[in-house]
Enzyme design. Structure first.
Site, PDB file in Angstrom:
ATOM      1  N   LYS A 191       0.860  -1.178   0.000  1.00  0.00           N
ATOM      2  CA  LYS A 191       0.000   0.000   0.000  1.00  0.00           C
ATOM      3  C   LYS A 191       0.893   1.224   0.000  1.00  0.00           C
ATOM      4  CE  LYS A 191      -4.462   0.844   0.036  1.00  0.00           C
ATOM      5  NZ  LYS A 191      -5.488   0.011  -0.623  1.00  0.00           N
TER       6      LYS A 191
HETATM    7  P1  NAD Z   1     -13.502   7.645  -4.087  1.00  0.00           P
HETATM    8  O1  NAD Z   1     -12.529   8.665  -3.700  1.00  0.00           O
HETATM    9  O2  NAD Z   1     -13.806   7.392  -5.518  1.00  0.00           O
HETATM   10  O3  NAD Z   1     -14.930   7.916  -3.397  1.00  0.00           O
HETATM   11  C1  NAD Z   1     -15.076   8.151  -2.024  1.00  0.00           C
HETATM   12  C2  NAD Z   1     -16.526   8.535  -1.759  1.00  0.00           C
HETATM   13  O4  NAD Z   1     -16.700   8.675  -0.361  1.00  0.00           O
HETATM   14  C3  NAD Z   1     -16.954   9.877  -2.381  1.00  0.00           C
HETATM   15  O5  NAD Z   1     -18.290   9.758  -2.823  1.00  0.00           O
HETATM   16  C4  NAD Z   1     -16.875  10.838  -1.219  1.00  0.00           C
HETATM   17  O6  NAD Z   1     -17.759  11.934  -1.384  1.00  0.00           O
HETATM   18  C5  NAD Z   1     -17.319   9.939  -0.090  1.00  0.00           C
HETATM   19  N1  NAD Z   1     -16.855  10.373   1.210  1.00  0.00           N
HETATM   20  C6  NAD Z   1     -15.681  10.901   1.528  1.00  0.00           C
HETATM   21  N2  NAD Z   1     -15.622  11.175   2.822  1.00  0.00           N
HETATM   22  C7  NAD Z   1     -16.794  10.802   3.338  1.00  0.00           C
HETATM   23  C8  NAD Z   1     -17.336  10.838   4.626  1.00  0.00           C
HETATM   24  N3  NAD Z   1     -16.625  11.290   5.648  1.00  0.00           N
HETATM   25  N4  NAD Z   1     -18.577  10.370   4.808  1.00  0.00           N
HETATM   26  C9  NAD Z   1     -19.261   9.884   3.765  1.00  0.00           C
HETATM   27  N5  NAD Z   1     -18.805   9.812   2.519  1.00  0.00           N
HETATM   28  C10 NAD Z   1     -17.583  10.285   2.319  1.00  0.00           C
HETATM   29  O7  NAD Z   1     -12.950   6.344  -3.377  1.00  0.00           O
HETATM   30  P2  NAD Z   1     -13.238   4.840  -3.795  1.00  0.00           P
HETATM   31  O8  NAD Z   1     -12.200   4.401  -4.761  1.00  0.00           O
HETATM   32  O9  NAD Z   1     -14.676   4.674  -4.131  1.00  0.00           O
HETATM   33  O10 NAD Z   1     -12.907   4.106  -2.431  1.00  0.00           O
HETATM   34  C11 NAD Z   1     -13.852   4.045  -1.378  1.00  0.00           C
HETATM   35  C12 NAD Z   1     -13.421   2.991  -0.386  1.00  0.00           C
HETATM   36  O11 NAD Z   1     -13.322   1.730  -1.060  1.00  0.00           O
HETATM   37  C13 NAD Z   1     -12.049   3.206   0.249  1.00  0.00           C
HETATM   38  O12 NAD Z   1     -12.096   2.683   1.561  1.00  0.00           O
HETATM   39  C14 NAD Z   1     -11.122   2.375  -0.611  1.00  0.00           C
HETATM   40  O13 NAD Z   1      -9.938   2.007   0.071  1.00  0.00           O
HETATM   41  C15 NAD Z   1     -12.023   1.190  -0.863  1.00  0.00           C
HETATM   42  N6  NAD Z   1     -11.671   0.395  -2.029  1.00  0.00           N
HETATM   43  C16 NAD Z   1     -11.653   0.961  -3.260  1.00  0.00           C
HETATM   44  C17 NAD Z   1     -11.375   0.158  -4.358  1.00  0.00           C
HETATM   45  C18 NAD Z   1     -11.390   0.712  -5.751  1.00  0.00           C
HETATM   46  O14 NAD Z   1     -11.248  -0.077  -6.700  1.00  0.00           O
HETATM   47  N7  NAD Z   1     -11.577   2.004  -5.933  1.00  0.00           N
HETATM   48  C19 NAD Z   1     -11.072  -1.204  -4.197  1.00  0.00           C
HETATM   49  C20 NAD Z   1     -11.099  -1.752  -2.923  1.00  0.00           C
HETATM   50  C21 NAD Z   1     -11.414  -0.936  -1.848  1.00  0.00           C
END
Ligand code: NAD
Length: 501
Positions: A191
């Site tokens: 990471k």
């Molecule tokens: P992103 O940045 O695309 O989206 C994050 C979302 O969360 C946005 O809609 C934002 O407005 C919202 N957000 C931010 N802070 C917030 C809060 N305090 N309360 C409520 N909503 C809030 O991120 P992502 O890629 O969708 O990742 C989201 C989660 O999924 C993370 O924990 C990431 O580690 C995990 N994840 C992502 C992937 C991937 O392929 N993108 C894969 C595995 C895990």
């Protein structure tokens, strides 16, 4: 002026709900365990637990991916997260180690392997000086961690967030190890992150920061050593900059250096949607086991970024009713259902859900407590805690985010009979298609979308089936069962390799 990581022992984002561990031979967990999850209307629950299913700790065919994607325009929306107060949590790294320790006991893990798994293989902390648009220089703090590489090269996302810390990155790297092992993908965990609010930088500043960060961590990344991918605050564009920086320094193109990059430069079809799509496969599978019909299933989604938006669309396509969705600003509840396709086609990159969706406005906290069938936390880690777990009414939680549930909350949810599908299974669709992308890049041969989605479905279904069976058989939570499988696989690899020198 230097931007330093906040000096604190606790962090907030995606602290991995790393569950417990297992040994090389997975021994039947002796008696103890709490009752198997909440077999909601599960036809023949007793029969299930009585059936001596094989722990399915055998290696399946192999699958594979990595981190997390995001459309270029999504940078803006994801960066909103930085503006929000993230829930305070306990030390993620300590928690990750504790979860490993617990599983180690359960599966009677060889202490020599256990002690090695408790530590990251290597950590790198870098300073990232960047010339800002007005000419002054700022120094950002960056990290890259390899947890281990027993099962293959290291794989994991890069996170841009103002709360990133070394402790968090170490915990998330460990989580990646378990996730890749659970999906039987030939990777170890990694990471990385930069302490920055990407929303506060211009595109040009972000590009310069990304390029300099890439050059600083080039000491340890490489297409057969460590392959980064997007995570919170980063996206396909970030990966393209990383790939180009690597190519410029090496003098030739190396598409396999990152995954989650644009299709135009060797990205995989289906990668952007993969995590959300995987969440929907798992939601359908667990609902079926619980005797719930996918058609009309009431689903609440926290987060409208890459994972949240694509999970909402994918469950909608499978017939579920998305009754609520939120972003960093607020959420909207609509009992009649929200059409995520309409919502996200109307929403601009810097727009908010509340401006584009009919329904009752609710807070992110209230969304978690809605009366619904399935809750999908898909934003930050550490949002379901001992302070709100007792009020959660969903029958099933499918963890789209990394580490949305704290261990204390887990215990409360389990007592309430709420099934929690752990992140290392639920959101593993992203790393799986990243693995496909890496394989396609190595072969310079690209697959059709249909083939990618079929393979993804197969891998996730196998992983779910094995995990569910073990969980029922041993009467442990899905998180514990997931850790038992993962740690067993990693330990097996460690034993086969032996200890150098
Ligand atoms: P992103 O940045 O695309 O989206 C994050 C979302 O969360 C946005 O809609 C934002 O407005 C919202 N957000 C931010 N802070 C917030 C809060 N305090 N309360 C409520 N909503 C809030 O991120 P992502 O890629 O969708 O990742 C989201 C989660 O999924 C993370 O924990 C990431 O580690 C995990 N994840 C992502 C992937 C991937 O392929 N993108 C894969 C595995 C895990």
């Amino acid at each position: 002026m230097a931007r330093k990581a906040p000096k604190k022992s606790k962090n907030e984002n995606g602290n991995g709900p790393v569950a417990v561990a297992a040994v090389v031979e997975v021994k039947p967990v002796s008696g103890s365990k709490r009752p198997p999850g909440p077999l909601i209307n599960m036809p023949g629950a007793a029969a299930v637990s009585a059936t001596p299913m094989s722990p399915s700790l055998k290696a399946e065919p192999a699958p594979a991916p990595a981190a997390e994607p995001a459309p270029a325009a999504a940078l803006a929306s994801r960066s909103q997260a930085s503006a929000l107060a993230v829930p305070k949590r306990h030390d993620m790294w300590e928690q990750a180690q504790r979860q490993l320790d617990e599983v180690a006991k359960t599966i009677k893990l060889d202490p020599n392997v256990h002690v090695m798994l408790r530590h990251p293989k290597r950590t790198l902390e870098v300073s990232v000086p960047v010339r800002m648009d007005d000419g002054h220089v700022e120094v950002f703090q960056g990290y890259r961690v390899h947890h281990n590489q027993y099962r293959g090269p290291c794989k994991g996302g890069i996170r841009y967030h103002h709360e990133v810390s070394m402790e968090e990155v170490k915990a998330l790297a460990m989580l990646m190890t378990w996730k890749c092992a659970l999906m039987n993908i030939p990777y170890g965990g990694a990471k990385g992150g930069v302490v920055v609010d990407p929303n506060k930088l211009s595109q040009a500043e972000l590009e310069r920061m990304t390029r300099r960060f890439t050059s600083e961590i080039m000491l340890i990344i490489g297409p057969d050593r460590d392959i980064p991918a997007p995570d919170m605050g980063t996206n396909a564009q970030t990966m393209a900059w990383m790939m180009d920086t690597y190519a410029m320094i090496n003098g030739h193109s190396v598409p396999q250096i990152v995954t989650g990059k644009p299709v135009a430069v060797g990205g995989s079809l289906g990668r952007i949607e993969a995590t959300g799509r995987g969440v929907s496969f798992i939601t359908a599978a667990v609902a079926k086991e619980c005797g719930l019909d996918m058609k009309g299933l009431r689903v609440a989604v926290q987060g409208a970024g890459n994972v949240g938006s694509n999970a909402a669309k994918a469950v909608h396509e499978l017939g579920a009713r998305v009754v609520a969705i939120s972003d960093v600003k607020s959420g909207v509840y609509n009992e009649n259902g929200i059409d995520p396709f309409k919502l996200f086609s109307a929403m601009g990159p810097k727009d908010f859900v509340e401006n584009n969706c009919a329904g009752q406005k609710i807070s992110n906290e209230d969304l978690l407590k809605l009366d619904c069938d399935v809750l999908i936390p898909a934003a930050l880690g550490g949002v379901i805690t001992d302070a709100n777990a007792a009020q959660i009414k969903a029958k099933i939680i499918v963890e789209g985010a990394n580490g949305p549930t704290t261990p204390d909350a887990d215990a409360i949810l389990e007592k309430k009979g709420i099934i929690v599908v752990p992140d290392i299974l639920a959101n593993a669709g992203g790393v799986t298609v990243s693995y496909f992308e890496w394989v396609q890049g190595i072969q310079y041969y690209f697959w059709e979308l249909e083939e990618i989605n079929t393979r993804l479905h197969k891998i996730m279904k196998n992983a779910f089936t094995n995990l569910w069976a073990l969980s029922r058989r041993e009467r442990v939570s899905m998180r514990t069962a997931a850790m038992m499988i993962s740690v067993t696989r990693v330990a097996e690899a460690a034993k086969s390799l032996g200890l150098f020198p």
